[in-house]
Design a protein around this motif. Sequence first.
Motif, PDB file in Angstrom:
ATOM      1  N   PHE A 110      -7.875   1.930  -4.928  1.00  0.00           N
ATOM      2  CA  PHE A 110      -7.982   2.557  -6.241  1.00  0.00           C
ATOM      3  C   PHE A 110      -9.381   2.448  -6.852  1.00  0.00           C
ATOM      4  N   VAL A 111      -9.968   1.258  -6.839  1.00  0.00           N
ATOM      5  CA  VAL A 111     -11.264   1.122  -7.509  1.00  0.00           C
ATOM      6  C   VAL A 111     -12.400   1.651  -6.632  1.00  0.00           C
ATOM      7  N   LYS A 112     -12.462   1.205  -5.376  1.00  0.00           N
ATOM      8  CA  LYS A 112     -13.568   1.659  -4.515  1.00  0.00           C
ATOM      9  C   LYS A 112     -13.612   3.177  -4.356  1.00  0.00           C
ATOM     10  N   ARG A 172       0.842  -1.207   0.000  1.00  0.00           N
ATOM     11  CA  ARG A 172       0.000   0.000   0.000  1.00  0.00           C
ATOM     12  C   ARG A 172       0.875   1.255   0.000  1.00  0.00           C
ATOM     13  N   ALA A 173       1.884   1.262   0.850  1.00  0.00           N
ATOM     14  CA  ALA A 173       2.750   2.437   0.932  1.00  0.00           C
ATOM     15  C   ALA A 173       3.445   2.688  -0.396  1.00  0.00           C
ATOM     16  N   GLY A 181     -12.941   5.235  -6.507  1.00  0.00           N
ATOM     17  CA  GLY A 181     -13.232   5.845  -7.796  1.00  0.00           C
ATOM     18  C   GLY A 181     -12.020   6.374  -8.548  1.00  0.00           C
ATOM     19  N   ARG A 182     -10.823   6.018  -8.102  1.00  0.00           N
ATOM     20  CA  ARG A 182      -9.635   6.520  -8.799  1.00  0.00           C
ATOM     21  C   ARG A 182      -9.363   5.767 -10.089  1.00  0.00           C
ATOM     22  N   LEU A 183      -9.656   4.475 -10.102  1.00  0.00           N
ATOM     23  CA  LEU A 183      -9.469   3.671 -11.313  1.00  0.00           C
ATOM     24  C   LEU A 183     -10.699   2.798 -11.520  1.00  0.00           C
ATOM     25  N   GLN A 233      -8.180  11.498 -15.829  1.00  0.00           N
ATOM     26  CA  GLN A 233      -6.736  11.436 -15.589  1.00  0.00           C
ATOM     27  C   GLN A 233      -6.088  12.630 -16.256  1.00  0.00           C
ATOM     28  N   ILE A 237       1.095  10.028   3.834  1.00  0.00           N
ATOM     29  CA  ILE A 237       0.643   9.085   2.815  1.00  0.00           C
ATOM     30  C   ILE A 237      -0.434   8.228   3.487  1.00  0.00           C
ATOM     31  N   ASN A 239      -0.510   7.029  -9.859  1.00  0.00           N
ATOM     32  CA  ASN A 239      -0.942   6.154  -8.773  1.00  0.00           C
ATOM     33  C   ASN A 239      -0.771   6.798  -7.396  1.00  0.00           C
ATOM     34  N   THR A 240      -0.019   7.874  -7.312  1.00  0.00           N
ATOM     35  CA  THR A 240       0.374   8.366  -5.986  1.00  0.00           C
ATOM     36  C   THR A 240      -0.692   9.248  -5.325  1.00  0.00           C
ATOM     37  N   ALA A 241      -0.569   9.365  -4.013  1.00  0.00           N
ATOM     38  CA  ALA A 241      -1.434  10.260  -3.244  1.00  0.00           C
ATOM     39  C   ALA A 241      -1.221  11.708  -3.674  1.00  0.00           C
ATOM     40  N   ARG A 266       3.359   8.498 -15.206  1.00  0.00           N
ATOM     41  CA  ARG A 266       4.280   7.589 -14.516  1.00  0.00           C
ATOM     42  C   ARG A 266       4.058   7.581 -13.006  1.00  0.00           C
ATOM     43  N   ALA A 305      -1.513   5.209   3.691  1.00  0.00           N
ATOM     44  CA  ALA A 305      -1.183   3.953   4.390  1.00  0.00           C
ATOM     45  C   ALA A 305      -0.544   4.226   5.747  1.00  0.00           C
ATOM     46  N   PHE A 306       0.270   5.264   5.827  1.00  0.00           N
ATOM     47  CA  PHE A 306       0.901   5.593   7.113  1.00  0.00           C
ATOM     48  C   PHE A 306      -0.040   6.397   8.008  1.00  0.00           C
ATOM     49  N   MET A 315     -17.936   7.147  -4.929  1.00  0.00           N
ATOM     50  CA  MET A 315     -18.171   5.699  -4.859  1.00  0.00           C
ATOM     51  C   MET A 315     -17.473   5.075  -3.653  1.00  0.00           C
ATOM     52  N   LEU A 364       2.518   1.746  -3.404  1.00  0.00           N
ATOM     53  CA  LEU A 364       1.567   2.148  -4.443  1.00  0.00           C
ATOM     54  C   LEU A 364       1.074   3.576  -4.246  1.00  0.00           C
ATOM     55  N   GLN A 365       1.134   4.069  -3.032  1.00  0.00           N
ATOM     56  CA  GLN A 365       0.644   5.434  -2.781  1.00  0.00           C
ATOM     57  C   GLN A 365       1.735   6.489  -2.886  1.00  0.00           C
ATOM     58  N   LYS A 379       4.589   4.643 -10.313  1.00  0.00           N
ATOM     59  CA  LYS A 379       4.205   3.263 -10.621  1.00  0.00           C
ATOM     60  C   LYS A 379       5.177   2.593 -11.584  1.00  0.00           C
ATOM     61  N   GLN A 402      -8.463  -0.374 -15.653  1.00  0.00           N
ATOM     62  CA  GLN A 402      -7.273   0.397 -15.299  1.00  0.00           C
ATOM     63  C   GLN A 402      -6.532  -0.217 -14.115  1.00  0.00           C
TER      64      GLN A 402
END
Lengths: 415, 415, 415
Positions: A383-385, A340-341, A387-389, C102, C331, C81-83, C78, C333-334, C1, A343-344, A348, A393
């Motif tokens: 990401f999906v819930k 999670r960390a 609404g980001r992707l 996007q 972030i 995906n990030t916060a 690229r 997750a943290f 959502m 990916l955030q 990517k 995606q």
Amino acid sequence: MIADALADDLFAALCELPIFDSHTHIDPLAPAARSLDDLLGYHYYTELAHSAGMSHESLRADVDPRERCRAILSHVDRFDNTAQYAWLLEIARTYLGFDGDQLAAGDCNALFDSSLRVMAQLDWPAQVIAKTKLEKVFLTNAFDDPLTGFDRDFYVPCLRTDDLVFHLHEPATRERLHRCTGIEVGSWSTLRQAISQLFDRFVRAGARACAISLPPAFAPHVCYFDSPSQLADDLSYGVFWMLAELCNDYQLPFDLMIGVNRRVYPGGVHQGQDLFDQRTSLIQYAELFNAFPKVTFAVSVLSSAQNQELASYAWIFPNVFPHGHWWYSNIPAFIEQDLRARLQAVPKTKLLGYYSDAYKLEFVLPKFNMYRRILAKVLADDFVKPGRLNEVQAVDLGRQVLRGNAERLFCRKST
Amino acid sequence: MIADALADDLFAALCELPIFDSHTHIDPLAPAARSLDDLLGYHYYTELAHSAGMSHESLRADVDPRERCRAILSHVDRFDNTAQYAWLLEIARTYLGFDGDQLAAGDCNALFDSSLRVMAQLDWPAQVIAKTKLEKVFLTNAFDDPLTGFDRDFYVPCLRTDDLVFHLHEPATRERLHRCTGIEVGSWSTLRQAISQLFDRFVRAGARACAISLPPAFAPHVCYFDSPSQLADDLSYGVFWMLAELCNDYQLPFDLMIGVNRRVYPGGVHQGQDLFDQRTSLIQYAELFNAFPKVTFAVSVLSSAQNQELASYAWIFPNVFPHGHWWYSNIPAFIEQDLRARLQAVPKTKLLGYYSDAYKLEFVLPKFNMYRRILAKVLADDFVKPGRLNEVQAVDLGRQVLRGNAERLFCRKST
Amino acid sequence: MIADALADDLFAALCELPIFDSHTHIDPLAPAARSLDDLLGYHYYTELAHSAGMSHESLRADVDPRERCRAILSHVDRFDNTAQYAWLLEIARTYLGFDGDQLAAGDCNALFDSSLRVMAQLDWPAQVIAKTKLEKVFLTNAFDDPLTGFDRDFYVPCLRTDDLVFHLHEPATRERLHRCTGIEVGSWSTLRQAISQLFDRFVRAGARACAISLPPAFAPHVCYFDSPSQLADDLSYGVFWMLAELCNDYQLPFDLMIGVNRRVYPGGVHQGQDLFDQRTSLIQYAELFNAFPKVTFAVSVLSSAQNQELASYAWIFPNVFPHGHWWYSNIPAFIEQDLRARLQAVPKTKLLGYYSDAYKLEFVLPKFNMYRRILAKVLADDFVKPGRLNEVQAVDLGRQVLRGNAERLFCRKST
């Protein structure tokens, strides 16, 4: 019976992708198990059984393989809660026709017989590869490995350098180096000649990475020396720096596996003696990362606290890439938080999601499935819930993390 | 109104199990509270109230107990978000007839009166024990505790050794040792004689563990000395090593509670002055774990980062057992993450789930309930929902973690 | 959502509250962005783009701003995906009329034009402030900042002291100090005179905090010196201690931002060169916290492992307050793990929930929204669902964490 249908869907889609396995210990001349003994001999099972009370006796080389298996299986009910056990159960179901819910000593004969039967097939490795949708497997090769006798497009050589960095002060290592390069190492320049020759040979054989595991206190710095007979520590730093220079020259990614202390428990089983010290920092590598901006450092760490550093260092340093979930951190509770960390916080394009670290092909599937389940859950929740992707995606992001980046970085393929 | 019905079910089932409490500070001669003052005097409430602004004045010994309670309760609305407050609320509801939603200063008289009424009953401790389904309670006994006057099958003695390891250089400690053993300690051999005598007496009195709390920098090693008048540090290591030898000889588990710095905040309330330093590693104990393969080390740690080490050390070392969720780490956010890791990586036969650390019997129930709720959630999410265990099996795993392993290890009962 | 309707409700309620932003880098004379370039120039985007492969070339001062934006936007795919990217997307949607899913290079012209159009409005900052429901913004002022020309009730001055503590050995810093105080610093007493004068001026200008960022190894202690020409390290500790004394005298909270190593990656973009070392402990501040019981220390940390220390230190020390989620730890997750721990272990009156750390007003809203979403989720999961609070009470707790405590501590308002 996964609760979350969305994560379930994403998992299924991720499972369609061929696997690119960027770090393993597979022997390309004997890539698959030949019997249950090769599966249960994996250090995860011997060390968990030993930790749960099994003596070394049952593991001795002169014990009949079937009885060695029985001994381990008779301890399985002491660690069937673990993630590692879950891999074994999945292997038994996938490959050995097991249809029970829990493995136990009583299953030994059936499993052993079944393993002998299926694994004796000439095309057994090919069957496992097909089932696993395995596309590419990175090896771990000693510097004097001949690198011959296997398909080097599928089994990609990788120069493992622990011996050079940590054991070059030992005559035996220098003798091996002499034998395989013809160069007698007596000075910095002859050492460089010898190691350059190794890189040359490996790269010509299709090697796509140089790799090393490093203790928590390791803190590399520019370091030259006149003769490699100096103190081991200085020698280690000098050789390590030279490897980084050669990774730069040969455009090889450098796999750094950071944090392991060797032989912390000398009374442990084979390969079950190493542990770690959480008091380590990636700042120990700042000089290295700065000195080699063109080298891709694929970094593995052993703890979630250092993963937080890794997420930050990879967000700042263009040449630092988080790589997989290594060894003691390859446990769902840690993977989920660490993933999670990353990916955030990390671009990517820099996430090298997972490698199996497997010794036998059979383990690639259950390990990747464990990771893919967690990846699917994180993609769904983060990401999906929100609404980001959308789902398509999210699968694309999963593909990039699972294999796209590894292809690009290790194989210079644009994807 | 717990959302998850499955976790709810598992929690209910786990609550049916009698509690085996493997580490407390209960005084067997005054095991239950005698008034609200004994409950609110628990350092968790005095330190949170003090941290939130209450002066020391209100806690002075000469303050009327009811007014001391009122002072603390009048600060409760500053920390009613905490896990610690939730224990207090559960006690008020379970034992003091409180039926409100939030405790406040205005409840002081009713609660105090109620506490006097119910706690004056001769069988009050027995009532609490029955309500709690409490089966066994481990004590924390000073080395010169007479160990008499209580049911030692229920209240199991435990030799607490902080004084011996950290204060033997003080004449007062040696005088206490002299008084209780008749031995004047002047050398390594007389010290060993004296401490052996303590072990002897404790074991004969039914003691089932030796325990100690250790600062983050402690790094035990084989260490002999001629006279115990040496420097405190060396003396500490020598005595500690001797204790490990005697745990080995007397087959006593050794409870290591690792990581506390004493008197970090000397201006704090009684027992509310200690904190920790995250920079510590279990590798400091590698020599110890190797030297005493037959001693069971029940290890408690204070941080999640060290819990990750603990999960790995317990997975490798047969004699290392994760023990409970200690002090500052006894907070749901940490317990959940720590417990998940242990359940996924350590043989289930080695997980010593929880202890209350309580000073009064009333706290055992709400603390165990907090833990059991989290255990139920982790069992539901990580084992039942993914189809690894059915509900009955999940409760079995919970039973083993909650009490089965503790019974086997501390009481040598096979379960 | 968002899946969880309860968390959704709480989030909506928290969004109604005016924002009290207790730490920013906003320039009150140019508080809002003047074009897309001011948004994309935020170090989060330049460093992520650089980390993902963008060269320094595109960022040069002589590059046309629109082209600089195009360069960054062409790398956005690229790191989308990030916060950090999510903040940017929210800004584009909220303020720049963007309605896509996007951001990409192709959006550059439209976004840039839109930014010029809306940001040219004379009342643009006021519009952003209204949209953000922004009530108060704390600044970061150099010690020689004139503090004039802006509404000091809305833009609250804050004395940033890094230069004094870490650069006073440089003639340039002393010259600046001389220029702004008229005092030539040559001794401890003249230094104290000069710094007292700064405090005086700042407090008269409405300053409500003194702030500093500190490296991981910093360990302050009582430290006097005769002449400030001493070694930098000792000088640092001496000046730091003096600042704490003056915070005490002037009743100013002291913002400690603990853990950053400067210039770890000197080749990085502007403000994208700093990182951290996880090996640090709050015990290094024990002497400080003990010495100044009346100073409020608002403490920010960079890692979850140190957050666990922070939760414990704030539970024990009355003068230690957890403050926001800083930089690399900002972030989701943290934040989620860190926030849960604080809410479960620290008196609620001491939780200084969040600050934006923003350089431009536009970033306050998306950053606070990120935090409020997590806060809403934690309140739902840990307080409302288990029945500890109803929704109204949960919003009250959220209000206290988001702004009530900050108002009380920084502005001495009772709330």
